[in-house]
Design an enzyme around this catalytic site. Structure first.
Site, PDB file in Angstrom:
ATOM      1  N   ASP A 321       0.831  -1.217   0.000  1.00 44.28           N
ATOM      2  CA  ASP A 321       0.000   0.000   0.000  1.00 44.28           C
ATOM      3  C   ASP A 321       0.856   1.253   0.000  1.00 44.28           C
ATOM      4  OD1 ASP A 321      -2.497  -1.346   0.110  1.00 44.28           O
ATOM      5  OD2 ASP A 321      -2.123  -1.792   2.208  1.00 44.28           O
ATOM      6  N   GLY A 322       2.012   1.168   0.667  1.00 43.89           N
ATOM      7  CA  GLY A 322       2.919   2.325   0.735  1.00 43.89           C
ATOM      8  C   GLY A 322       3.365   2.763  -0.653  1.00 43.89           C
ATOM      9  N   ASN A 400      -4.590   8.556   1.936  1.00 41.90           N
ATOM     10  CA  ASN A 400      -5.076   7.919   3.174  1.00 41.90           C
ATOM     11  C   ASN A 400      -5.611   8.948   4.160  1.00 41.90           C
ATOM     12  OD1 ASN A 400      -4.772   5.224   2.762  1.00 41.90           O
ATOM     13  ND2 ASN A 400      -2.906   4.975   3.954  1.00 41.90           N
ATOM     14  N   ASP A 430      -4.175  12.363  22.135  1.00 41.01           N
ATOM     15  CA  ASP A 430      -2.931  12.209  21.376  1.00 41.01           C
ATOM     16  C   ASP A 430      -3.002  12.890  20.014  1.00 41.01           C
ATOM     17  OD1 ASP A 430      -1.677  10.925  23.363  1.00 41.01           O
ATOM     18  OD2 ASP A 430      -1.562   8.957  22.409  1.00 41.01           O
TER      19      ASP A 430
HETATM   20  N1  LIG Z   1      -1.275   2.660  14.202  1.00 41.99           N
HETATM   21  C1  LIG Z   1      -1.381   2.475  12.908  1.00 41.99           C
HETATM   22  O1  LIG Z   1      -2.125   1.632  12.408  1.00 41.99           O
HETATM   23  C2  LIG Z   1      -0.601   3.382  11.994  1.00 41.99           C
HETATM   24  C3  LIG Z   1       0.366   4.246  12.499  1.00 41.99           C
HETATM   25  C4  LIG Z   1       1.059   5.056  11.589  1.00 41.99           C
HETATM   26  C5  LIG Z   1       0.764   4.998  10.226  1.00 41.99           C
HETATM   27  N2  LIG Z   1      -0.180   4.139   9.779  1.00 41.99           N
HETATM   28  C6  LIG Z   1      -0.564   4.069   8.368  1.00 41.99           C
HETATM   29  O2  LIG Z   1       0.518   3.836   7.531  1.00 41.99           O
HETATM   30  C7  LIG Z   1       0.274   4.570   6.351  1.00 41.99           C
HETATM   31  C8  LIG Z   1       1.539   4.719   5.578  1.00 41.99           C
HETATM   32  O3  LIG Z   1       1.775   3.463   4.981  1.00 41.99           O
HETATM   33  P1  LIG Z   1       3.238   3.022   4.562  1.00 41.99           P
HETATM   34  O4  LIG Z   1       3.136   1.733   3.860  1.00 41.99           O
HETATM   35  O5  LIG Z   1       3.915   4.172   3.890  1.00 41.99           O
HETATM   36  O6  LIG Z   1       3.931   2.843   5.966  1.00 41.99           O
HETATM   37  P2  LIG Z   1       4.356   1.502   6.679  1.00 41.99           P
HETATM   38  O7  LIG Z   1       5.370   0.811   5.844  1.00 41.99           O
HETATM   39  O8  LIG Z   1       4.677   1.861   8.079  1.00 41.99           O
HETATM   40  O9  LIG Z   1       3.042   0.598   6.631  1.00 41.99           O
HETATM   41  C9  LIG Z   1       1.915   0.843   7.384  1.00 41.99           C
HETATM   42  C10 LIG Z   1       0.903  -0.285   7.209  1.00 41.99           C
HETATM   43  O10 LIG Z   1      -0.344   0.314   6.896  1.00 41.99           O
HETATM   44  C11 LIG Z   1      -0.903  -0.372   5.798  1.00 41.99           C
HETATM   45  N3  LIG Z   1      -1.733   0.528   5.018  1.00 41.99           N
HETATM   46  C12 LIG Z   1      -1.368   1.631   4.340  1.00 41.99           C
HETATM   47  N4  LIG Z   1      -2.430   2.163   3.720  1.00 41.99           N
HETATM   48  C13 LIG Z   1      -3.472   1.371   4.010  1.00 41.99           C
HETATM   49  C14 LIG Z   1      -4.841   1.393   3.675  1.00 41.99           C
HETATM   50  N5  LIG Z   1      -5.348   2.368   2.941  1.00 41.99           N
HETATM   51  N6  LIG Z   1      -5.651   0.421   4.156  1.00 41.99           N
HETATM   52  C15 LIG Z   1      -5.152  -0.546   4.937  1.00 41.99           C
HETATM   53  N7  LIG Z   1      -3.871  -0.618   5.300  1.00 41.99           N
HETATM   54  C16 LIG Z   1      -3.039   0.334   4.844  1.00 41.99           C
HETATM   55  C17 LIG Z   1       0.260  -0.861   4.985  1.00 41.99           C
HETATM   56  O11 LIG Z   1      -0.143  -1.957   4.201  1.00 41.99           O
HETATM   57  C18 LIG Z   1       1.231  -1.241   6.067  1.00 41.99           C
HETATM   58  O12 LIG Z   1       1.028  -2.560   6.491  1.00 41.99           O
HETATM   59  C19 LIG Z   1      -0.304   5.861   6.839  1.00 41.99           C
HETATM   60  O13 LIG Z   1      -1.023   6.527   5.838  1.00 41.99           O
HETATM   61  C20 LIG Z   1      -1.154   5.395   7.978  1.00 41.99           C
HETATM   62  O14 LIG Z   1      -2.488   5.165   7.590  1.00 41.99           O
HETATM   63  C21 LIG Z   1      -0.863   3.330  10.643  1.00 41.99           C
HETATM   64  N1  LIG Z   2       9.197   4.362  -5.317  1.00 38.50           N
HETATM   65  C1  LIG Z   2       9.406   4.618  -4.034  1.00 38.50           C
HETATM   66  N2  LIG Z   2      10.344   5.503  -3.631  1.00 38.50           N
HETATM   67  C2  LIG Z   2      10.568   5.763  -2.327  1.00 38.50           C
HETATM   68  N3  LIG Z   2       9.896   5.179  -1.342  1.00 38.50           N
HETATM   69  C3  LIG Z   2       8.953   4.292  -1.652  1.00 38.50           C
HETATM   70  C4  LIG Z   2       8.655   3.961  -3.020  1.00 38.50           C
HETATM   71  N4  LIG Z   2       7.674   3.034  -3.036  1.00 38.50           N
HETATM   72  C5  LIG Z   2       7.370   2.809  -1.754  1.00 38.50           C
HETATM   73  N5  LIG Z   2       8.132   3.553  -0.931  1.00 38.50           N
HETATM   74  C6  LIG Z   2       8.092   3.565   0.534  1.00 38.50           C
HETATM   75  O1  LIG Z   2       8.560   2.313   0.986  1.00 38.50           O
HETATM   76  C7  LIG Z   2       7.835   1.924   2.149  1.00 38.50           C
HETATM   77  C8  LIG Z   2       7.382   0.487   2.017  1.00 38.50           C
HETATM   78  O2  LIG Z   2       6.570   0.358   0.896  1.00 38.50           O
HETATM   79  P1  LIG Z   2       5.349  -0.631   0.858  1.00 38.50           P
HETATM   80  O3  LIG Z   2       4.369  -0.326   1.907  1.00 38.50           O
HETATM   81  O4  LIG Z   2       4.846  -0.620  -0.534  1.00 38.50           O
HETATM   82  O5  LIG Z   2       6.036  -2.022   1.127  1.00 38.50           O
HETATM   83  P2  LIG Z   2       5.863  -2.966   2.355  1.00 38.50           P
HETATM   84  O6  LIG Z   2       6.121  -2.198   3.598  1.00 38.50           O
HETATM   85  O7  LIG Z   2       6.715  -4.148   2.083  1.00 38.50           O
HETATM   86  O8  LIG Z   2       4.368  -3.396   2.210  1.00 38.50           O
HETATM   87  P3  LIG Z   2       3.336  -3.619   3.380  1.00 38.50           P
HETATM   88  O9  LIG Z   2       3.190  -2.260   3.987  1.00 38.50           O
HETATM   89  O10 LIG Z   2       2.120  -4.122   2.727  1.00 38.50           O
HETATM   90  O11 LIG Z   2       3.983  -4.601   4.291  1.00 38.50           O
HETATM   91  C9  LIG Z   2       6.674   2.911   2.286  1.00 38.50           C
HETATM   92  O12 LIG Z   2       6.953   3.772   3.361  1.00 38.50           O
HETATM   93  C10 LIG Z   2       6.668   3.683   1.014  1.00 38.50           C
HETATM   94  O13 LIG Z   2       6.352   5.061   1.189  1.00 38.50           O
END
Ligand SMILES: NC(=O)c1ccc[n+]([C@@H]2O[C@H](COP(=O)([O-])OP(=O)(O)OC[C@H]3O[C@@H](n4cnc5c(N)ncnc54)[C@H](O)[C@@H]3O)[C@@H](O)[C@H]2O)c1
Ligand SMILES: Nc1ncnc2c1ncn2[C@@H]1O[C@H](COP(=O)(O)OP(=O)(O)OP(=O)(O)O)[C@@H](O)[C@H]1O
Length: 556
Positions: A321-322, A400, A430
């Site tokens: 999703d990131g 998001n 918070d």
């Molecule tokens: N306590 C928490 O649950 C918490 C805390 C901080 C951030 N986040 C979420 O993480 C997001 C950033 O994601 P990232 O991947 O860059 O960071 P990250 O790598 O820390 O991943 C955060 C997790 O949130 C999940 N996630 C992201 N968007 C989602 C969605 N729309 N629906 C369900 N799950 C989702 C990702 O799959 C990942 O497992 C933020 O937008 C925020 O929503 C969650």
């Molecule tokens: N092209 C990109 N350049 C820089 N950062 C990126 C890029 N694609 C993803 N990222 C960052 O890398 C992090 C991990 O990406 P992503 O959530 O897709 O992978 P993941 O953590 O393995 O997946 P999941 O969250 O489902 O476990 C996220 O914080 C996202 O913002």
């Protein structure tokens, strides 16, 4: 005199003592009751004894009267009166400040709304200009405005005539995404030879033709208001011209991605005759492995990057999703359709399986396919120190959510929230999450918010650990403008973060304004919006997973 004793004195005299009104020093100035040793009657209770002695020959009601007669001349009354006056004055000041803040909130929300309308109008004008400059577009679209076209929307059957004009059957991409680049960019890595493909969107029920119109939501016939059958169903995207440029975005440092990426680029180039564009980092990585990838394009500077949406027909993401959030953040305006392949752990927005990329991408490139229009929020920080509108910071688009929290501060966040011009509440806890429906399954869910289907037009208002038992999350309509203000009397700073990134500090007096952005992220569905959403909450969150009871239970 101790506070407690003063309270006792007051209650014995039938008075309510409002505050610790006087000190022993004040009492000592009392002429009649102060003994020669400087203490009233030589004791701390001098005042009581003075009253008692002057009243000793009188009945108890007379003594109370005497006490009342005596009190107006004492410092108790005069100091308390001052305090009462002072607290009333403070209350009036607080009220006035609240009114000023509300007025400012209303004005800023209105300004943001006008700015949004202005941007939309500007985009429309640009689009009209482009239509005038583009004689070889779809002739039907050339004659109408976006509104005309919206009014003409009918359900499109995926199998209907390919040559049919789009005007009567959906929104044409010449109208929605038709803002062509002012001038082509020519450089070695970013030589855009292809024209952007055109497509149309149509609303229907899984592609079935059923004659419903998007604008038939409410009928006013014969003075009765009735809700028509829902028409805003699954959205289909149908290419009118062949897509020619695919932008591939990958999560960094992933061996899975490294394995699949070169294969995919080769397949797109050789079997689909499609241009491939990637981020500069990825182009370098590809070239380091094999000079074959020299044809892969990228951009050189921010100006090129800003024009991506005018060149790219399709975005492909490889990650979790990131990576989808990252992809969306690269587009500050309109976003091309996104096909998200799951290479992460959860994958709420990544329905496609990477092992089947040939079949999936083949189908998408051929079209038509279902999409989910994921709304984004447009967030703007307004600094208290900013002297005028020009000093406001660039708006940030989130897919998001935007989170306002206490960051490293150990104090409660104190945030005043307004919806359009109405005061909503003060958040003490918070922090606060303002989320889209796509973000409803992310941080907002963890903070106790509801999960909302991504196609529902709503904004979620979810507190983080509120220090109040009754603060439940809200879901507001998508057309409101929200304003979160850090009040001047806040003990600490607050921090805003956007899709979990780009933290910005908010000082007392600063505000954050959020409204729905006019540029959603269209994500391709594996099946359709609802099936994909339910699959993601079942598989990703194991929602309501429970072993079924056995049939052989106790008799009813
Ligand atoms: N306590 C928490 O649950 C918490 C805390 C901080 C951030 N986040 C979420 O993480 C997001 C950033 O994601 P990232 O991947 O860059 O960071 P990250 O790598 O820390 O991943 C955060 C997790 O949130 C999940 N996630 C992201 N968007 C989602 C969605 N729309 N629906 C369900 N799950 C989702 C990702 O799959 C990942 O497992 C933020 O937008 C925020 O929503 C969650
Ligand atoms: N092209 C990109 N350049 C820089 N950062 C990126 C890029 N694609 C993803 N990222 C960052 O890398 C992090 C991990 O990406 P992503 O959530 O897709 O992978 P993941 O953590 O393995 O997946 P999941 O969250 O489902 O476990 C996220 O914080 C996202 O913002």
């Amino acid at each position: 005199m101790e506070k407690k004793e003063r309270r006792n004195l007051g209650s014995r005299l039938g008075l309510s003592v409002i505050s610790p009104a006087f000190s022993p020093e004040e009492l000592m100035q009392e002429p009649s009751s102060v003994a020669a040793n400087g203490s009233p009657n030589g004791t701390e209770n001098g005042r009581l004894e003075t009253i008692g002695s002057s009243a000793s020959t009188l009945s108890s009601s007379d003594s109370i009267k005497a006490a009342y007669a005596y009190l107006p001349q004492t410092p108790i009354r005069s100091t308390d009166a001052h305090l009462i006056e002072f607290s009333e004055a403070m209350r009036t000041v607080a009220k006035a400040l609240r009114r000023v803040a509300e007025g400012k909130a209303a004005a800023q929300a209105e300004a943001a709304e006008w700015k949004r309308k202005y941007e939309l109008e500007k985009a429309r004008n640009l689009q009209h200009k482009n239509e005038e400059l583009e004689p070889e577009g779809c002739p039907c679209c050339m004659n109408g405005t976006l509104e005309d076209s919206l009014n003409k929307l009918t359900v499109h059957d995926a199998s209907s005539d390919q040559n049919e004009c789009c005007g009567n059957h959906g929104i044409c991409s010449h109208q929605v995404l038709g803002d062509e680049a002012p001038a082509p960019i020519v450089n070695s890595a970013y030589k855009m030879v292809a024209r952007k493909a055109s497509f149309r969107l149509s609303w229907g029920c899984n592609g079935e033709k059923n004659g419903q119109h998007k604008h038939d939501v409410v009928s006013f016939e014969k003075g009765d208001i009735t809700t028509a059958s829902r028409s805003n169903k699954q959205i289909l995207l149908k290419w009118e011209t062949q897509p020619q440029t695919v932008f591939i975005i990958t999560k960094p440092n992933s061996s899975e991605v490294r394995a699949i990426m070169p294969e995919m680029v080769r397949w797109l180039n050789e079997h689909q005759k499609i241009n491939v564009l990637v981020e500069p980092r990825l182009r370098e990585e590809l070239l380091a492995d094999d000079s074959y990838f020299d044809f892969v394009q990228t951009w050189e500077d921010d100006d090129d990057k800003k024009l991506l949406h005018t060149k790219v027909d399709l975005v492909v993401t490889l990650g979790g999703d990131g990576t989808v959030l990252w992809a969306a953040s690269l587009f500050k305006g309109p976003v091309p359709p996104v096909v998200a392949f799951a290479l992460g752990s959860l994958g709420f927005m990544t329905p496609f399986h990477s092992e089947q990329y040939r079949e999936s991408l083949g189908n998408i490139i051929k079209g038509p396919f279902s999409i989910t229009l994921r709304n984004r929020l447009q967030c703007q920080v307004i600094r208290d120190a900013a002297k005028d509108e020009l000093e406001t910071e660039e708006p940030i688009l989130v897919l998001n959510e935007v989170t306002i929290d206490r960051g490293i501060s150990s104090y409660l966040t104190y945030l005043e929230c307004y919806c359009d011009s109405s005061f909503v509440t003060c958040v003490q806890g918070d922090g606060l999450i303002i989320s889209t429906t796509s973000g409803s399954t992310a941080y907002s869910l963890a903070a106790g918010g509801s999960m909302v289907h991504p196609q529902v037009p709503a904004i979620l208002f979810t507190p983080i650990c509120p220090h109040s038992l009754s603060f439940r999350p809200l879901i507001l309509p998508e057309y409101v403008t929200l304003r979160v203000q850090v009040p001047y009397n806040s003990r600490g700073q607050a921090w805003a973060s956007f899709d979990g990134k780009d933290r910005k500090q908010l000082a007392p007096g600063d505000a954050l304004i959020c409204s729905m952005a006019p540029w959603p992220v269209p994500t391709a569905c594996l099946v359709d919006s609802t099936t994909d959403f339910l699959r993601s909450i079942h598989e990703g969150l194991h929602w309501n997973l429970r072993k079924s009871q056995s049939f052989d239970g106790p008799p009813a």
